[in-house]
Design a protein around this motif. Sequence first.
Motif, short mmCIF file in Angstrom:
data_model
loop_
_atom_site.label_atom_id
_atom_site.label_comp_id
_atom_site.label_asym_id
_atom_site.label_seq_id
_atom_site.Cartn_x
_atom_site.Cartn_y
_atom_site.Cartn_z
N GLU A 1 0.81 -1.22 0.00
CA GLU A 1 0.00 0.00 0.00
C GLU A 1 0.84 1.26 0.00
N SER A 2 2.12 1.18 0.47
CA SER A 2 2.96 2.37 0.52
C SER A 2 3.64 2.67 -0.82
N GLY A 3 3.63 1.73 -1.75
CA GLY A 3 4.23 1.96 -3.05
C GLY A 3 3.36 2.86 -3.93
N LEU A 4 3.95 3.32 -5.02
CA LEU A 4 3.22 4.25 -5.90
C LEU A 4 1.98 3.59 -6.50
N ILE A 5 2.13 2.32 -6.94
CA ILE A 5 0.99 1.62 -7.54
C ILE A 5 -0.08 1.36 -6.48
N GLY A 6 0.35 0.92 -5.28
CA GLY A 6 -0.60 0.66 -4.21
C GLY A 6 -1.33 1.93 -3.79
N SER A 7 -0.60 3.05 -3.71
CA SER A 7 -1.23 4.32 -3.33
C SER A 7 -2.29 4.72 -4.36
N ALA A 8 -1.96 4.52 -5.64
CA ALA A 8 -2.93 4.87 -6.69
C ALA A 8 -4.17 3.99 -6.60
N LEU A 9 -3.98 2.70 -6.31
CA LEU A 9 -5.13 1.80 -6.19
C LEU A 9 -5.97 2.15 -4.96
N LYS A 10 -5.29 2.54 -3.86
CA LYS A 10 -6.04 2.95 -2.67
C LYS A 10 -6.85 4.21 -2.95
#
Length: 580
Positions: free
Chosen positions: A138-147
């Motif tokens: 969740e802290s990665g760029l892709i995870g943040s975008a999905l959140k």
Amino acid sequence: MTIVTIAPPSRLDVVRPWLPRLAKLVGLAALGWLLVWPLVILAYGSAHSSPLRQESGWTLGGYQRVFTDSTTYGTLATTLGFAVAVTILATGMAIVLAAISTRLDVPLRWAITPTMVVLVATPTVLYAMAWAVLGAGESGLIGSALKGVGLDSVASAVETRSMAGMILVTSAKAGALAYLVLIAAFQRRDPSLEEAARIAGSSRLRSFFGIELAVLAPAIIAAGLLTFVKALEAFDIPAVLGLPGGINVYSTHIFSYLRQVGGADYAAASAASLVIVAIMVPLVFYQVRVSQGSRRFAIVSGRTSLQGTLTRPGRLRYPIGCFIALIVTLVFVLPVSQIILAAFRPYVGASDFTMANFERLQSDPRNMEAVVNTFKVVGIGGLLAVALALIVSFAFIRMKSRVGRVIQFASWVPLALPGIVLGLAFVWSFLTTPGASRLYGTSWALIIGLAVATMPIAVRAVEGSLIQVGGHLEEAARISGASHARALLGVTVRLLVPSLVAAWLLVSITMSGILDVPLLLGSSGTQMIASSSYAFYTNGETGAAAALYLVFTVLLITVGGALWLVAQAARVLPSLLRRV
């Protein structure tokens, strides 16, 4: 009566006829020490306890520890599965992109080849670190975008520090290399074959799979074998993405013998290295044979020009353009953006910006020493690699003898040795060769090790250009009275300067991103940015690692731009002076 006094021959006159033969022997000895001797001494080292101990004796303990260790078989099976998965994905990606690039009239088609070239030149360890941050849950760029769009459960599942992440990231890098191998064959294909199949009633899809891919099979097999070999020897990506998650492949398994708590086990590491060498050598030389055969096969065609033969895929034109945009974004834009963002953020997942990572670099002079040392090593090492490549290519193309073929055969040896194995072989080589032990731990050890590791790339870059420069130019210079050396340097090398400079740049950039060789041949005083960045990363300082690479990249672009301006000035200045 005239008396003619004949002066006795000088020592130089006596030695002069022997000089070419002496130079050839010295050159063969040097190439043998660089290319073949490390492999021989690695086999010797597998039966000795350590190169660092004077009382080192014969022992088979290394083999016993390797073959009684269940981890050996587990990591070997994992590595083979990893290599097969990477080969399928990377080769499939390369075929699809090469087909789009050469067959279809779609938007963004022009962006495929530049992206693949830049991706191949991107340092592997930097690329792996970028994906480690991008896919950090969740802290990665892709995870943040999905959140941000409410997909919290999907965001937490995005984790590149896993086997799936290793396969996808390695496939992206290896797929770019496979694309560059395949693109020439796709461009040379004969469009009349497809036309004949279409006239006979075949659909486009059937003619593509049944005719074109069948014709291109040798080139595809060569690209697949190369991808399989690169995946088998992969170290940087598994070290960055696999080791934090407890995933070992065979190269990191060899490295673990050298990082044991009780001291490095050189005998076991050497014995384990010979296992992977036994697998790699036949694969590499079969790949070379298939690759050479594919070139002969692809040249046989009736009509090779593809101008005006691009096909408009109708309603699929824009979806395919979106697919290209997605690939370019995933394999290049996202990793580069993540490295830049990570350099200016205090920790992964933070939303604020800071210069703390650059201040951290500035506070320790060893970081700038690593940057300077990297420029020195890749600059001189690149020159050495290109010089060796020129000698090897000249010997094979011009000599037309058994010696030339032996030298070309030896030039493929570094490709069959994974970087971690090559580094270990050079540790043995430096410490057992009289007079060479002083090199171990110095920048010169790094220069020699990295030059040999990247020499196959330089040979492939120089070989094609040398073939295009006919030998008749040197013969003309020789007839005009020039010596062998003057004809070679003044005619052939002078015509090859643009290709040699391009090869030097490619090899130097590749060297800057290699991690395994500096880890084994470097010391605390000869750190390079690859090893320093990896140390930051393993200590949890990903931002500092990204900042270090960003500083190096900016300096590299600045130096490259300055050299380009100097070259342009040198080209234009004489004509300006003549006008004045």
